[in-house]
Design a protein around this motif. Structure first.
Motif, mmCIF file in Angstrom:
data_model
loop_
_atom_site.group_PDB
_atom_site.id
_atom_site.type_symbol
_atom_site.label_atom_id
_atom_site.label_comp_id
_atom_site.label_asym_id
_atom_site.label_seq_id
_atom_site.Cartn_x
_atom_site.Cartn_y
_atom_site.Cartn_z
ATOM 1 N N ASP A 1 0.831 -1.192 0.000
ATOM 2 C CA ASP A 1 0.000 0.000 0.000
ATOM 3 C C ASP A 1 0.875 1.255 0.000
ATOM 4 O O ASP A 1 0.673 2.189 0.776
ATOM 5 N N ALA A 2 1.891 1.216 -0.874
ATOM 6 C CA ALA A 2 2.827 2.341 -0.985
ATOM 7 C C ALA A 2 2.814 2.840 -2.419
ATOM 8 O O ALA A 2 2.539 2.073 -3.333
ATOM 9 N N PRO A 3 3.116 4.124 -2.633
ATOM 10 C CA PRO A 3 3.187 4.626 -4.017
ATOM 11 C C PRO A 3 4.301 3.909 -4.776
ATOM 12 O O PRO A 3 5.331 3.544 -4.198
ATOM 13 N N LEU A 4 4.074 3.732 -6.090
ATOM 14 C CA LEU A 4 5.054 3.040 -6.923
ATOM 15 C C LEU A 4 6.428 3.705 -6.850
ATOM 16 O O LEU A 4 7.456 3.036 -6.754
ATOM 17 N N GLY A 5 6.425 5.059 -6.844
ATOM 18 C CA GLY A 5 7.697 5.792 -6.783
ATOM 19 C C GLY A 5 8.482 5.454 -5.516
ATOM 20 O O GLY A 5 9.711 5.382 -5.539
ATOM 21 N N THR A 6 7.751 5.242 -4.418
ATOM 22 C CA THR A 6 8.410 4.907 -3.152
ATOM 23 C C THR A 6 9.081 3.543 -3.257
ATOM 24 O O THR A 6 10.214 3.352 -2.807
ATOM 25 N N VAL A 7 8.381 2.602 -3.875
ATOM 26 C CA VAL A 7 8.930 1.253 -4.028
ATOM 27 C C VAL A 7 10.193 1.293 -4.888
ATOM 28 O O VAL A 7 11.221 0.700 -4.553
ATOM 29 N N LYS A 8 10.112 2.048 -5.986
ATOM 30 C CA LYS A 8 11.292 2.189 -6.856
ATOM 31 C C LYS A 8 12.470 2.768 -6.083
ATOM 32 O O LYS A 8 13.598 2.298 -6.203
ATOM 33 N N GLY A 9 12.182 3.804 -5.304
ATOM 34 C CA GLY A 9 13.236 4.461 -4.530
ATOM 35 C C GLY A 9 13.871 3.520 -3.516
ATOM 36 O O GLY A 9 15.092 3.494 -3.361
ATOM 37 N N ARG A 10 13.020 2.720 -2.861
ATOM 38 C CA ARG A 10 13.560 1.790 -1.866
ATOM 39 C C ARG A 10 14.446 0.732 -2.512
ATOM 40 O O ARG A 10 15.476 0.349 -1.966
ATOM 41 N N MET A 11 14.018 0.252 -3.674
ATOM 42 C CA MET A 11 14.825 -0.755 -4.365
ATOM 43 C C MET A 11 16.202 -0.190 -4.698
ATOM 44 O O MET A 11 17.219 -0.828 -4.501
ATOM 45 N N ARG A 12 16.177 1.007 -5.216
ATOM 46 C CA ARG A 12 17.430 1.643 -5.627
ATOM 47 C C ARG A 12 18.351 1.882 -4.434
ATOM 48 O O ARG A 12 19.531 1.517 -4.469
ATOM 49 N N LEU A 13 17.799 2.437 -3.361
ATOM 50 C CA LEU A 13 18.621 2.696 -2.175
ATOM 51 C C LEU A 13 19.202 1.409 -1.625
ATOM 52 O O LEU A 13 20.370 1.331 -1.249
ATOM 53 N N ALA A 14 18.357 0.361 -1.613
ATOM 54 C CA ALA A 14 18.811 -0.922 -1.062
ATOM 55 C C ALA A 14 19.980 -1.460 -1.874
ATOM 56 O O ALA A 14 21.005 -1.874 -1.313
#
Lengths: 202, 239
Positions: free
Chosen positions: A174-187
């Motif tokens: 239940d998170a915005p797609l942009g947030t998921v993308k950002g988390r993947m990248r940071l990780a």
């Protein structure tokens, strides 16, 4: 190609064992089953472990591991050493096939597997020095992954071990797609930074 | 020329792509962008070093010895076939026969008859059982003999209970207005149709139950399929 000399000695043949994976793969491309056997022995634990982590079921993991090894055996000629190690290539094949197998199962199974950490208890006994080193590598890599913030770790696990797309993950969390993308990248950037000073196991 | 907005959008997709979390169409779009964008290629390579390390983070579990036996049995048999294929390189095209072959060719001793009738590109009949669990999938290597188009094909039958699927690898299409047709043959009775397919690589569901002792066959048939085989089977898997 038919003139290539094949060795018919047992799997304990020391000559082949001294060869690196890349040289073994050249023999495998020529149809050398003994060279392939050495590749199998060297990587079967890593292959099975990844398949098991993704599939979560021993029978499915064995099926995936078998398919992956046979794919390597049959397409040995396609191995390109400029694009990474044999191990990385092999584990890439395992990952693809395990995710395919997982996607054929139900979403409920996949979530369960993505969350599963219980496999720890089944860890194999350590035998050789290389296996001890791999075990240590696994522990330290788990520790590195463990240092990621929970949100970042979760998206990486759902994507890489759970086979979910970024859109599915966004929906599940239940998170915005942009947030998921950002988390993947940071990780991934953090993992890469943590890996840099480490020495690779031969 | 790639615009800055395109580049930005592509760059945002790289981590998901490296993790395998992009849907197929988005992955294809990104690959297109990557071809023309050195910066994104470099970024992807760098993110991939992190992804490549993820398999090393999982608990290390040794597979059972049965897995090695199973893999090596197939590898050894294929290595033997490769050696044999090196000796009989050219495989002549099979001539179609329209007799009721199943009444005259006993499947119990197909080798001599098939070998006499066609150049046999590859024969292997290997039943491999991964032990453990009644629901385990049984993989049976199929015998593949002429026509020449099948020479490089690898075919196996996967059985789970009585449900079966044929796993086909590298089988060129049978030609215009032709299909490959599956049959299930039980004992000495006539083969029953079990689906048609045109697939180079992939798996095909056998639409009839397959029981221990049945044979799964594939013949070339006119488009739309036949109700009884009109050509000799070129793929045979004995369950």
């Amino acid at each position: 190609m038919a003139t290539h000399r094949r060795s018919h000695a047992g799997s304990g043949e020391p000559g082949l064992r001294q060869l690196g994976d890349e040289d073994l793969m050249q023999l495998v491309a020529g149809g050398d089953a003994r060279a392939f056997e050495v590749i199998y022995e060297r990587h079967c634990t890593a292959v099975f472990s990844l398949a098991y982590r993704i599939c979560g079921v021993r029978a499915a993991a064995e099926e995936v591991a078998q398919e992956a090894f046979l794919a390597i055996w049959r397409s040995g000629a396609r191995y390109d050493r400029t694009r990474g190690s044999v191990r990385t290539w092999l584990l890439g094949v395992v990952h693809n096939r395990a995710i395919d197998s997982l996607r054929r199962s139900t979403a409920h199974d996949r979530l369960r597997v993505a969350d599963e950490q219980a496999a720890e208890r089944l860890e194999a006994p350590e035998r050789t020095e290389v296996e001890v080193a791999r075990r240590d590598e696994a522990r330290s890599m788990r520790a590195v992954v463990g240092t990621l913030p929970r949100d970042q770790r979760r998206v990486v696990e759902l994507a890489y071990f759970g086979g979910f797309t970024q859109e599915q993950i966004a929906e599940m969390l239940d998170a915005p797609l942009g947030t998921v993308k950002g988390r993947m990248r940071l990780a991934l950037e953090k993992l890469r930074a943590a890996l840099e000073p480490k020495e690779a196991i031969p | 020329v790639t615009g800055a907005a395109d580049h930005h959008g592509a760059s945002e997709q790289l981590a998901a792509y490296a993790l395998g979390a992009l849907p197929a169409e988005e992955g294809a779009q990104l690959r297109e962008h990557l071809e023309g964008c050195r910066k994104c290629r470099a970024e992807l390579a760098s993110l991939r070093t992190a992804v490549d390390a993820l398999p090393a983070s999982v608990p290390q579990i040794e597979p059972r010895p049965a897995l090695k036996e199973s893999v090596m049995a197939i590898v050894e048999s294929e290595a033997a076939l490769l050696r044999a294929a090196g000796e009989t390189a050219d495989v002549p095209e099979r001539r179609e026969r329209r007799r009721r072959w199943w009444s005259e060719v006993s499947l119990a001793r197909p080798r001599a008859r098939l070998a006499a009738a066609f150049a046999v590109a590859a024969i292997t009949a290997l039943v491999l059982v991964l032990p453990g669990g009644g629901s385990a999938t049984r993989t049976i290597q199929a015998q593949v003999s002429g026509p020449a188009r099948a020479a490089g094909a690898r075919v196996s039958l996967q059985l789970r209970g009585s449900r079966a699927q044929l796993v086909v690898n590298g089988l060129p299409a049978p030609g215009a207005n032709r299909v490959d047709e599956l049959w299930v043959k039980h004992g000495s009775s006539a083969p029953l149709p079990a689906g048609t397919f045109v697939v180079g690589t992939g798996s095909v569901v056998v639409t009839r139950p397959v029981r221990m002792g049945d044979a799964v066959l594939v013949t070339v048939e006119p488009g739309g399929g036949s109700s009884a085989p009109t050509t000799v089977p070129f793929i045979v898997a004995n369950a």
